[in-house]
Design a protein around this motif. Sequence first.
Motif, mmCIF file in Angstrom:
data_model
loop_
_atom_site.group_PDB
_atom_site.id
_atom_site.type_symbol
_atom_site.label_atom_id
_atom_site.label_comp_id
_atom_site.label_asym_id
_atom_site.label_seq_id
_atom_site.Cartn_x
_atom_site.Cartn_y
_atom_site.Cartn_z
ATOM 1 N N ALA A 817 7.677 2.835 -19.687
ATOM 2 C CA ALA A 817 8.034 3.332 -18.388
ATOM 3 C C ALA A 817 9.711 3.263 -18.182
ATOM 4 O O ALA A 817 10.400 4.342 -17.797
ATOM 5 C CB ALA A 817 7.193 2.541 -17.109
ATOM 6 N N GLU A 818 9.996 2.157 -18.695
ATOM 7 C CA GLU A 818 11.594 1.864 -18.263
ATOM 8 C C GLU A 818 12.313 3.030 -19.260
ATOM 9 O O GLU A 818 13.238 3.429 -18.900
ATOM 10 C CB GLU A 818 12.007 0.416 -19.184
ATOM 11 N N PHE A 819 11.768 3.162 -20.651
ATOM 12 C CA PHE A 819 12.503 4.236 -21.495
ATOM 13 C C PHE A 819 12.442 5.674 -20.824
ATOM 14 O O PHE A 819 13.338 6.081 -20.833
ATOM 15 C CB PHE A 819 11.813 4.289 -22.830
ATOM 16 N N LEU A 820 11.006 6.052 -20.357
ATOM 17 C CA LEU A 820 10.828 7.343 -20.089
ATOM 18 C C LEU A 820 11.567 7.495 -18.608
ATOM 19 O O LEU A 820 12.299 8.884 -18.291
ATOM 20 C CB LEU A 820 9.433 7.370 -19.714
ATOM 21 N N ASN A 821 11.844 6.675 -17.749
ATOM 22 C CA ASN A 821 12.631 6.737 -16.678
ATOM 23 C C ASN A 821 13.852 7.186 -16.792
ATOM 24 O O ASN A 821 14.524 8.025 -16.132
ATOM 25 C CB ASN A 821 12.361 5.508 -15.762
ATOM 26 N N GLU A 822 14.659 6.452 -17.773
ATOM 27 C CA GLU A 822 16.144 6.938 -18.116
ATOM 28 C C GLU A 822 16.104 8.488 -18.674
ATOM 29 O O GLU A 822 17.014 9.205 -18.558
ATOM 30 C CB GLU A 822 16.729 5.806 -18.785
ATOM 31 N N ARG A 823 15.165 8.427 -19.816
ATOM 32 C CA ARG A 823 15.447 9.447 -20.820
ATOM 33 C C ARG A 823 14.923 10.803 -20.326
ATOM 34 O O ARG A 823 15.580 11.925 -20.494
ATOM 35 C CB ARG A 823 14.802 9.092 -22.146
ATOM 36 N N VAL A 824 13.732 10.760 -19.759
ATOM 37 C CA VAL A 824 13.245 11.961 -19.014
ATOM 38 C C VAL A 824 14.039 12.625 -17.905
ATOM 39 O O VAL A 824 14.394 14.012 -17.957
ATOM 40 C CB VAL A 824 11.860 11.903 -18.639
ATOM 41 N N SER A 825 14.601 11.914 -17.316
ATOM 42 C CA SER A 825 15.707 12.368 -16.038
ATOM 43 C C SER A 825 16.832 12.867 -16.823
ATOM 44 O O SER A 825 17.316 13.909 -16.341
ATOM 45 C CB SER A 825 15.866 11.143 -15.208
ATOM 46 N N ASN A 826 17.367 12.199 -17.791
ATOM 47 C CA ASN A 826 18.424 12.929 -18.286
ATOM 48 C C ASN A 826 18.298 14.444 -19.089
ATOM 49 O O ASN A 826 19.150 15.378 -19.154
ATOM 50 C CB ASN A 826 19.132 12.075 -19.453
ATOM 51 N N LEU A 827 17.099 14.296 -19.855
ATOM 52 C CA LEU A 827 16.743 15.557 -20.523
ATOM 53 C C LEU A 827 16.452 16.551 -19.370
ATOM 54 O O LEU A 827 16.929 17.936 -19.765
ATOM 55 C CB LEU A 827 15.411 15.212 -21.387
ATOM 56 N N LEU A 828 15.933 16.259 -18.367
ATOM 57 C CA LEU A 828 15.560 17.247 -17.315
ATOM 58 C C LEU A 828 17.087 17.731 -16.722
ATOM 59 O O LEU A 828 16.954 19.233 -16.499
ATOM 60 C CB LEU A 828 14.880 16.678 -16.049
ATOM 61 N N LYS A 829 17.897 17.148 -16.590
ATOM 62 C CA LYS A 829 19.239 17.632 -16.277
ATOM 63 C C LYS A 829 19.821 18.596 -17.276
ATOM 64 O O LYS A 829 20.394 19.593 -16.895
ATOM 65 C CB LYS A 829 20.366 16.496 -16.147
ATOM 66 N N ASP A 830 19.683 18.167 -18.835
ATOM 67 C CA ASP A 830 20.294 19.239 -19.665
ATOM 68 C C ASP A 830 19.386 20.228 -19.735
ATOM 69 O O ASP A 830 19.995 21.348 -20.068
ATOM 70 C CB ASP A 830 20.045 18.321 -21.111
ATOM 71 N N VAL A 831 18.211 20.237 -19.450
ATOM 72 C CA VAL A 831 17.498 21.704 -19.411
ATOM 73 C C VAL A 831 17.541 22.519 -18.131
ATOM 74 O O VAL A 831 17.066 23.638 -18.239
ATOM 75 C CB VAL A 831 15.958 21.242 -19.760
ATOM 76 N N GLY A 832 18.383 21.953 -17.215
ATOM 77 C CA GLY A 832 18.554 22.814 -16.094
ATOM 78 C C GLY A 832 17.397 22.706 -15.074
ATOM 79 O O GLY A 832 17.048 24.006 -14.315
ATOM 80 N N SER A 833 16.516 21.547 -15.094
ATOM 81 C CA SER A 833 15.305 21.698 -14.197
ATOM 82 C C SER A 833 15.650 21.416 -12.979
ATOM 83 O O SER A 833 16.654 20.821 -12.415
ATOM 84 C CB SER A 833 14.310 20.538 -14.692
ATOM 85 N N SER A 834 14.761 21.804 -11.871
ATOM 86 C CA SER A 834 14.932 21.675 -10.417
ATOM 87 C C SER A 834 14.518 20.094 -10.302
ATOM 88 O O SER A 834 14.552 19.800 -8.983
ATOM 89 C CB SER A 834 13.917 22.502 -9.587
ATOM 90 N N ILE A 835 13.935 19.488 -11.067
ATOM 91 C CA ILE A 835 13.573 18.030 -10.942
ATOM 92 C C ILE A 835 14.853 16.922 -11.186
ATOM 93 O O ILE A 835 15.497 17.150 -12.184
ATOM 94 C CB ILE A 835 12.423 17.869 -11.843
ATOM 95 N N SER A 836 15.280 16.357 -10.119
ATOM 96 C CA SER A 836 16.437 15.394 -10.255
ATOM 97 C C SER A 836 16.036 14.304 -10.759
ATOM 98 O O SER A 836 16.703 13.518 -11.620
ATOM 99 C CB SER A 836 16.779 15.417 -8.998
#
Length: 963
Positions: A817-836
């Motif tokens: 959970a600690e890894f996914l919280n940080e990494r998934v949020s950063n990747l979503l920014k890079d793909v231009g997702s509406s999820i912040s």
Amino acid sequence: MKLLRLKTDGFGLLRGEWQFDPARLNLVIDENERGKTSLLHAIVAGLYGLDGDARRHRGTITPLERWRPWDGGTYRLELDIESDGEKYTISRDFARGSVEVFNDRGQDVTPDFATEKDGFSIGLPLLGLDADEFAKCAFWRQGELADVVPELEKDRRASTLQARLESAADTRAGDASAIEAIQALEASLKAFDSPVLGTTLTIENAVKRLQGMREFETTQIRSLEHAYAEVAGPLERIATLDEEELALRARLRALEAHGATLRAGDATQRLERDDQRRTELAQRRAEAEALAPLANIPADAESVLSAQTARHSDLATRVKGAEAKRRAIEPELARMDAALEQFGAYEEHTAEDADALAVRAGELRRLEEERARIAHELEDALQAVRAQGLDPDRATILLPRFEALTLEQGDLLRDQPRIALTQQTELAMADQTRSMGRTMLRDIGQWKQPRYIVGGALAALGLAGTAVALATELVIPRPVAIIAGVAVMVAGGVVLIATAYARRKARDEAHERIHEADELQRQSQLRNIENDRLLQTAATELGYGTPQALLDEWAEAQRLKDLASPVHAAEQQRMAIERQYGAVQTAARALLAGTHEEVTPDALEDAATQVRQRLALEQDRVGIVRRLELADAEANEAQVAAQEMEQQAVSTIRAAGLNYEPGGSWTAWVGEVGQQVRRSLRRVALLEREIPAIEAELFDDATRAALGAERERATAATAGLSATERAAVQGANSPAEAEALSMTTRARLEALRDERETLRRDVQNVADRYHAEHPGACARLETAERELARAQTFRDSVTYARESIERVAAETHRRWAEFLNERVSNLLKDVGSSISRVRFGEDLDFAVSLASGHQATRGKAVHQLSSGARDQLHLAVRLAITEFLSRGGESMPLLIDDCFATSDDDRTRHGLKVLLDMFSRQHQIVFVTCHRARHESLAEQDAALYAERVHWLELRARVASGA
């Protein structure tokens, strides 16, 4: 790991060769149903093989059958990869089930990739992932972007991303999730195997049954002890029965004495009857003396004479019957002679000739069938050689050339594969030994370095302290400071000297291993040079320009030898059949002796039939002649026997004491002989039955004396009875009554004995049962208590294990959970997702925050997103999982089957930028798609990025035509 080249001779509809760029994203484009997905599956099959076990794919075809070539051709592939600076070539022949792995130095390293299940997995040792884990992380099938573990049925049933993340987190180092492990532990509690109970049941039921067994055995032990204490009463009854037995024995003696007195009168009557029999015996002996002249007459004279007269009459009748048979047989013999004249052509042939003709006919038919079969096999063998692309005539050129090889040259050529393998093995061993020696030296140096530092520091500190003590005044006395400095300096020197001499034996051993590796490599090189020299000499002697040309033609000759051997064998068989056919025809023609011009199986069988018919007629004629001879012999024999029987009858009459006169009736003579026989039989009856019977009934002198003595004993026994004993026998007035009273007394005595024996047996049974069952019951009680303790310990252990697994799983989920919280949020920014932002909890369920500020609650996050936003979320999670599972090891290649097939162009562009900018620099990516226009358009929009990071591959030209 980097993929360099894939070549397949047949994998589904895929056939061809492709070169992959290890530093860029490899974009494979072609239309649908052209083999793009087959390309990705071929890469996975090269790394991990194909599962052909039908038991693991019930109801569906196995992967081995799924990817079998559509055109039925060769089923194999080659895959070149690079890992940790080493290049490997993987060759898999799925039809044969063979695997070969060579490194870039030409060494066979296949054994390095062997698995415990007799398979070969290249991806497992290089990537640290088995086939299922590789599919989770690196193989993204089209339409399965949201599936973290798509291969397992239990995860396909899970409909939430949370369930897939939990399975991936818990199965990183194993084959089951924590929930499945807990379920397995609970299943073990429901399937406790107890040897004592002899069954498998739940742990609670096992504990209850073992407790019941313990209570049952305790009850049994108490029952045995109670029964053992109850035997005192029967023992007292046994003593009472002993006293009663003594009284009954005294009464029995009195009855026996009284019975003897009564039997004395019976003895007197028996002596009187014996006197009467002696008088009757004298009369019988006088009658026997009167019949003494008839003693020699045979007892069966009457029956013998009667049989002889009847036999004489039968013989006369047989003479007349034999003459009638002869007259009836003579016409049959004439007809048989006429029938034999029709088979005159086969007069000289025997039954053996008929059998030989039938055998030759069968052999001709069999040889004709064999000739047709051999011709078919020869044609098939030639077609098989041509189907392998070889010319059968080539074998007639190469094989004689290599038949002239000397023994040494033949051994040299045959040993080349073994020599190459030996050289590779020796070089590998040398490299391994040299690496071990260098590792040992490096470890020794690493071990000594800190000790040198410590010793040097101590020596410098001691020297500095001594210098300071000599130069300046200190708080402590100067001699003490100098001594302390010198002591520290000496300690540092001791550490340096001890470190210098330490591990000398290990260092010498390391140098020795390096020397052995160099020597082994040098010897291998010398043997290789000598082998090359011998090959060059052999090539020169055989007329070849280079050793390789010699080895090539040798290999071709061996292949032709193997493939052409069926052709040669068929030719040999065909010639042998032709020789056999000619020999059989010659033998058959000799048997026919010119009766047939053409020798065929039908002609031979017809001749055999006619020979057998003629032989059957001759056999019948022999039987008729034999019957005629038997009729003549029967008439003569009956005539002679009738004369002999008449002479025997006369002898029988004279033996009966009568004078024979010819012309009388045979019946009258039989009556007279019968009277003589009956008088003789009366004498025999007197001597053999009546007189011996009377003599047998007479008492001998000893018996008469015994009867007299019995009367005297009865008198003496009665005189010795007491008044009480005489009163006990009152009422017994005859021997029968005395015997009845005795029997009653004996019966009571026997019943008393039986009762006493029954009591004694019951007491003994109780004692025996106690001594036999009490130890066993105690042992079973101990076993039940021990098994109960084991079951309770097992239940407690499983409960502790379940609690431990739940605790470890919670910690694993927290790290994920600690890894996914940080990494998934950063990747979503890079793909231009509406999820912040995405927040994962320790249960791996998650909540999302949209750029608009809207919060999607846990458990409902995925359902509140659009399909495009879900695809972006799934893409980010897949990439984050791949990064997490690849940390600390070699980067793995990503195989993607158009994960943007359902995304719009904008999301596709952002997603590809993430793959190109970030992931293609650490992971080699093979991306297959059928959307050529979309990607060409994206390449125009980001021309520089695509030119730098994309390697374009066309699949269509590589696919077999018509596939």
